[in-house]
Design an enzyme around this catalytic site. Structure first.
Site, PDB file in Angstrom:
ATOM      1  N   GLY A  46       0.831  -1.193   0.000  1.00  0.00           N
ATOM      2  CA  GLY A  46       0.000   0.000   0.000  1.00  0.00           C
ATOM      3  C   GLY A  46       0.868   1.246   0.000  1.00  0.00           C
ATOM      4  O   GLY A  46       2.030   1.205   0.431  1.00  0.00           O
ATOM      5  N   GLN A  51       3.097  10.012   0.978  1.00  0.00           N
ATOM      6  CA  GLN A  51       4.353   9.255   0.937  1.00  0.00           C
ATOM      7  C   GLN A  51       5.160   9.518  -0.327  1.00  0.00           C
ATOM      8  O   GLN A  51       6.328   9.131  -0.412  1.00  0.00           O
ATOM      9  CB  GLN A  51       4.079   7.752   1.063  1.00  0.00           C
ATOM     10  CG  GLN A  51       3.533   7.353   2.431  1.00  0.00           C
ATOM     11  CD  GLN A  51       3.410   5.853   2.526  1.00  0.00           C
ATOM     12  OE1 GLN A  51       2.407   5.288   2.117  1.00  0.00           O
ATOM     13  NE2 GLN A  51       4.436   5.184   3.036  1.00  0.00           N
ATOM     14  N   CYS A  96       6.361   0.027   6.858  1.00  0.00           N
ATOM     15  CA  CYS A  96       5.896   1.160   6.059  1.00  0.00           C
ATOM     16  C   CYS A  96       7.047   1.610   5.171  1.00  0.00           C
ATOM     17  O   CYS A  96       8.181   1.687   5.629  1.00  0.00           O
ATOM     18  CB  CYS A  96       5.477   2.288   7.005  1.00  0.00           C
ATOM     19  SG  CYS A  96       4.916   3.775   6.157  1.00  0.00           S
ATOM     20  N   LEU A  97       6.740   1.891   3.899  1.00  0.00           N
ATOM     21  CA  LEU A  97       7.808   2.309   2.988  1.00  0.00           C
ATOM     22  C   LEU A  97       8.457   3.606   3.455  1.00  0.00           C
ATOM     23  O   LEU A  97       9.600   3.887   3.095  1.00  0.00           O
ATOM     24  CB  LEU A  97       7.262   2.474   1.567  1.00  0.00           C
ATOM     25  CG  LEU A  97       6.741   1.196   0.905  1.00  0.00           C
ATOM     26  CD1 LEU A  97       6.395   1.446  -0.550  1.00  0.00           C
ATOM     27  CD2 LEU A  97       7.728   0.054   1.027  1.00  0.00           C
ATOM     28  N   HIS A 139      -4.131   1.329   7.842  1.00  0.00           N
ATOM     29  CA  HIS A 139      -2.775   1.884   7.823  1.00  0.00           C
ATOM     30  C   HIS A 139      -2.680   3.039   6.816  1.00  0.00           C
ATOM     31  O   HIS A 139      -2.154   4.109   7.131  1.00  0.00           O
ATOM     32  CB  HIS A 139      -1.786   0.761   7.468  1.00  0.00           C
ATOM     33  CG  HIS A 139      -0.359   1.182   7.332  1.00  0.00           C
ATOM     34  ND1 HIS A 139       0.655   0.679   8.116  1.00  0.00           N
ATOM     35  CD2 HIS A 139       0.249   2.068   6.491  1.00  0.00           C
ATOM     36  CE1 HIS A 139       1.803   1.241   7.764  1.00  0.00           C
ATOM     37  NE2 HIS A 139       1.592   2.077   6.772  1.00  0.00           N
ATOM     38  N   GLU A 140      -3.200   2.825   5.617  1.00  0.00           N
ATOM     39  CA  GLU A 140      -3.073   3.840   4.563  1.00  0.00           C
ATOM     40  C   GLU A 140      -3.950   5.063   4.844  1.00  0.00           C
ATOM     41  O   GLU A 140      -3.549   6.201   4.581  1.00  0.00           O
ATOM     42  CB  GLU A 140      -3.417   3.247   3.190  1.00  0.00           C
ATOM     43  CG  GLU A 140      -2.536   2.092   2.736  1.00  0.00           C
ATOM     44  CD  GLU A 140      -1.052   2.368   2.843  1.00  0.00           C
ATOM     45  OE1 GLU A 140      -0.634   3.535   2.705  1.00  0.00           O
ATOM     46  OE2 GLU A 140      -0.290   1.417   3.094  1.00  0.00           O
ATOM     47  N   HIS A 143      -2.367   7.458   7.063  1.00  0.00           N
ATOM     48  CA  HIS A 143      -1.435   8.377   6.375  1.00  0.00           C
ATOM     49  C   HIS A 143      -2.164   9.629   5.909  1.00  0.00           C
ATOM     50  O   HIS A 143      -1.609  10.732   5.948  1.00  0.00           O
ATOM     51  CB  HIS A 143      -0.808   7.703   5.148  1.00  0.00           C
ATOM     52  CG  HIS A 143       0.382   6.842   5.456  1.00  0.00           C
ATOM     53  ND1 HIS A 143       1.530   7.319   6.053  1.00  0.00           N
ATOM     54  CD2 HIS A 143       0.614   5.531   5.220  1.00  0.00           C
ATOM     55  CE1 HIS A 143       2.415   6.338   6.180  1.00  0.00           C
ATOM     56  NE2 HIS A 143       1.881   5.234   5.687  1.00  0.00           N
TER      57      HIS A 143
HETATM   58 CO    CO Z   1       2.766   3.342   5.552  1.00  0.00          CO
END
Ligand code: CO
Length: 173
Positions: A46, A51, A96-97, A139-140, A143
């Site tokens: 995701g 991000q 997480c990226l 999670h997304e 963000h």
């Molecule tokens: Co993340």
């Protein structure tokens, strides 16, 4: 399509407000193509707009199938809103990226319902979904509210991570 740079924690970009998408055009499609490409490149499941330094309410998700393969069901989720959180609170092992090289366990709801718009601007819903998809959605969408999963950890862990990634960010720049 082009790869975008991933914004790394503790960047303030991850904390900014994210605007609703109001125009559903080719530019939006190109942007979400870039997001998917960037997500696949970093082996993520995701990715959210902030991000890649696009402070808009856009999420892409691709949950691997039973063979661990991605690319068959890429989801583009615009202006998502969690309308229901249900079931047990479950432990979720997450990464997480934007926090490369770190994983930890946080708590999430087992199931959720999310209203969103697709690339055409049509109103859609993920109704009472569960499993990894439900957790990934939570999670997304966090963000898009300026939150990162590590915010859910203990104060001690957060302080340690903050120092570590601040240093890492400085070394990158
Ligand atoms: Co993340």
């Amino acid at each position: 399509m082009s790869l975008r740079d991933v914004v790394i924690y503790t960047s303030e970009i991850l904390r900014k407000p994210n605007a609703e998408v109001t125009v559903f055009d080719d530019e939006l499609k190109n942007l979400t193509d870039d997001m998917l490409e960037t997500m696949y490149k970093h082996e993520g499941i995701g990715l959210a707009g902030p991000q890649i330094a696009v402070n808009k309410k856009i999420v892409v998700i691709d949950i691997p199938d039973e063979n661990g393969e991605q690319g068959k069901n890429p989801l583009v989720i615009i202006n998502p809103k969690i309308t229901k959180l249900e079931g047990e609170i479950v432990d979720s092992q997450e990464g997480c990226l934007s926090v490369p090289g770190y994983q930890d366990t946080v708590q999430r709801y087992e199931r959720c319902t999310v209203e969103y718009q697709n690339l055409k601007g049509e109103h859609c819903v993920f109704d009472n979904v569960d499993g990894l998809f439900a957790i990934c959605l939570q999670h997304e969408i966090d963000h898009l509210e300026g939150k990162v999963f590590v915010d859910k950890l203990s104060r001690l862990k957060r302080e340690r991570l903050h120092k570590k990634y601040e240093k890492y960010l400085k070394e990158l720049n």
